[in-house]
Design a protein around this motif. Structure first.
Motif, short mmCIF file in Angstrom:
data_model
loop_
_atom_site.label_atom_id
_atom_site.label_comp_id
_atom_site.label_asym_id
_atom_site.label_seq_id
_atom_site.Cartn_x
_atom_site.Cartn_y
_atom_site.Cartn_z
N GLU A 2 0.83 -1.20 0.00
CA GLU A 2 0.00 0.00 0.00
C GLU A 2 0.87 1.26 0.00
O GLU A 2 1.93 1.31 0.63
CB GLU A 2 -0.91 0.01 1.24
N GLN A 3 0.37 2.30 -0.71
CA GLN A 3 1.12 3.54 -0.82
C GLN A 3 1.33 4.19 0.54
O GLN A 3 2.39 4.79 0.80
CB GLN A 3 0.39 4.51 -1.76
N LYS A 4 0.35 4.04 1.43
CA LYS A 4 0.47 4.64 2.76
C LYS A 4 1.67 4.05 3.50
O LYS A 4 2.42 4.78 4.16
CB LYS A 4 -0.82 4.39 3.55
N ILE A 6 4.31 2.59 2.05
CA ILE A 6 5.51 3.02 1.35
C ILE A 6 5.94 4.41 1.82
O ILE A 6 7.11 4.66 2.09
CB ILE A 6 5.28 3.01 -0.18
N ASP A 7 4.95 5.33 1.93
CA ASP A 7 5.25 6.69 2.39
C ASP A 7 5.83 6.68 3.79
O ASP A 7 6.76 7.42 4.11
CB ASP A 7 3.99 7.55 2.34
N GLN A 8 5.26 5.83 4.65
CA GLN A 8 5.75 5.75 6.03
C GLN A 8 7.18 5.21 6.07
O GLN A 8 8.04 5.73 6.79
CB GLN A 8 4.83 4.83 6.86
N ASN A 10 9.43 5.36 3.69
CA ASN A 10 10.34 6.37 3.15
C ASN A 10 10.57 7.50 4.14
O ASN A 10 11.68 8.06 4.22
CB ASN A 10 9.81 6.91 1.83
N GLU A 36 8.84 -4.45 -4.16
CA GLU A 36 9.18 -3.17 -3.52
C GLU A 36 9.44 -3.34 -2.03
O GLU A 36 10.36 -2.75 -1.48
CB GLU A 36 8.07 -2.15 -3.75
N SER A 37 8.63 -4.15 -1.36
CA SER A 37 8.82 -4.33 0.09
C SER A 37 10.16 -4.99 0.38
O SER A 37 10.86 -4.62 1.33
CB SER A 37 7.67 -5.14 0.68
#
Length: 460
Positions: A2-4, A6-8, A10, A36-37
């Motif tokens: 989830e993008q949320k 990913i943002d966390q 980063n 990605e993970s």
């Protein structure tokens, strides 16, 4: 993923919370982790210095990463720090092919290629020497240093007597130190120490066949450690061999015997890798600033001592200073430094002010380099202010990567290299002072300190 999340992840990456990234991603079952993970998990392991674990994770996505330049770069980064330089060079080369022109990739490719060649040469030399020992060969018995040689060897100074020199060692003390170090000291070293137990020689330079962080063709030492524990610069002293290996991370290949003018960032060691702990060790230079790179100096301690030469043999200081002064006065700025100076309105003729400060540095040092002195800190501040003025959303990692392209590798107006630890030490110091603040991974000067930097620039 989830993008949320990913943002966390980063965001944590930007504030160096790499363990939190690992803890978070480790909660996801292996079979549910996507490309990605796993990439972000491996990146976090890299950033914590856990390079073997990083490679283990990268290997899981090796098929998917074949055409990903970032995957190859990160793999190369892990291999480089594991000193697997030939493999690292291959990884960085592939990353460069997939995405040409990335400065950090080009830098690591260049360094990996150089280190791979040197590593192979070193391995062949050690293997040859080790084979000689195994066949029963050994170094020829050395005659003691002559009295005439010893009479003119040491430089008698208050500093040497205070920091290095102790009473001649007893056999009991020698035995005790050898047991503590777990290495048999060379007879020539013991002979020299019985004449004078530690000190500063009159000749402090040693020629090299390869460049080091000190110079293209030689290294310099500050003093030779004595046998004892009393003085700071003695084998068992508070700045002695065990301290340099355990606290500074020098390789456990033998005994640190000489400190260098860099104040701990390079040393001279007795190297027992080929001969074993009771054999006749070689003498090597170990460079912390270059990932503890080892450069061969001499086959044995006596050869090293007799090979020391006067600094006058390499004294090109006046010519070097004139060349450096011309560089800082007239050298063309790097494209990035020109870009950063262009929008500045707070300082009139900012380019000339930068040149003026750098001229003062050269006048003081005799060469163009930044270390941990006051004027170097001014230039670290100036570069950071310029960069974050143009790129306000800069993270620590982004600035560390960009730094080399401002002045360090700046072409005509450049230094041809730099010590990364000096930059990170400066960053940590300014953060501890509260002059650099972090907000969601973004670093910047406080407004008050930015004004101080502007004032220093205006003063030139």
């Amino acid at each position: 993923m989830e993008q949320k999340l990913i943002d966390q992840l980063n965001e944590w990456h930007e504030v160096d919370e790499h363990q939190r990234i690992i803890d978070s991603l480790s909660q996801i079952p292996d079979e549910e982790r996507d490309y990605e993970s796993i990439s972000l998990l491996a990146r976090a392991y890299n950033n914590l210095g856990l390079y073997k674990e990083a490679l283990y994770q990268f290997d899981k996505i090796s098929e998917a990463g074949k055409e990903d330049s970032l995957w190859h770069y990160r793999v190369g980064f892990a291999l480089y720090h594991l000193k697997r330089y030939e493999e690292a060079a291959q990884a960085f080369n592939r990353s460069d092919q997939l995405e040409p022109g990335v400065k950090s990739t080009e830098y690591f490719l260049r360094m990996s290629t150089h280190k791979a060649k040197k590593q192979k040469k070193e391995e062949l030399r050690l293997a040859k020497k080790q084979a000689n020992f195994e066949r029963g060969g050994s170094a020829a018995k050395k005659s003691p240093f002559s009295d005439m040689f010893l009479t003119d060897f040491w430089d008698d100074s208050g500093y040497a007597r205070t920091s290095y020199q102790s009473e001649p060692p007893t056999d009991e003390l020698i035995d005790s130190i050898e047991k503590e170090l777990c290495y048999k000291l060379p007879s020539s070293y013991i002979h020299l120490m019985k004449h004078q137990n530690g000190g500063v020689p009159k000749n402090t330079y040693f020629p090299t066949q390869e460049p080091t962080s000190w110079a293209e063709d030689h290294i310099a030492i500050t003093g030779i450690m004595g046998i004892g524990r009393e003085k700071s610069y003695s084998l068992g002293g508070d700045l002695g061999s065990p301290f340099m290996i355990e606290e500074w991370g020098y390789p456990d290949i033998g005994v640190v015997i000489c400190d260098c003018p860099s104040a701990g960032h390079d040393v001279v060691m007795l190297d027992y890798r080929a001969c074993g702990k009771a054999g006749e060790p070689e003498v090597v230079h170990v460079d912390q600033e270059d990932d503890y790179e080892i450069t061969f100096l001499a086959d044995n301690f006596e050869e090293f001592i007799k090979g020391l030469v006067s600094e006058e043999q390499y004294d090109t200081s006046e010519e070097d200073k004139e060349e450096a002064l011309d560089k800082v006065a007239h050298g063309k700025f790097s494209p990035l430094l020109e870009e950063l100076c262009s929008p500045v309105t707070e300082v009139e003729q900012v380019e000339q002010k930068i040149r003026s400060i750098c001229t003062r540095i050269v006048e003081e040092k005799g060469h163009f380099s930044f270390h941990a002195d006051e004027l170097s800190y001014v230039m670290y501040d100036v570069q950071f202010w310029l960069y974050t003025k143009s790129y306000p959303d800069t993270s620590r990692d982004q600035y560390a990567a960009a730094y080399q392209n401002i002045i360090a590798f700046g072409g005509e107006f450049g230094q041809g290299g730099y010590g990364p630890s000096f930059i990170t030490d400066w960053l940590d110091h300014r953060i501890e002072e509260g002059r650099i603040v972090k907000n969601h991974g973004i670093i910047r000067f406080t407004n008050a300190f930015a004004k101080e930097v502007i004032n220093k620039l205006n003063e030139g």
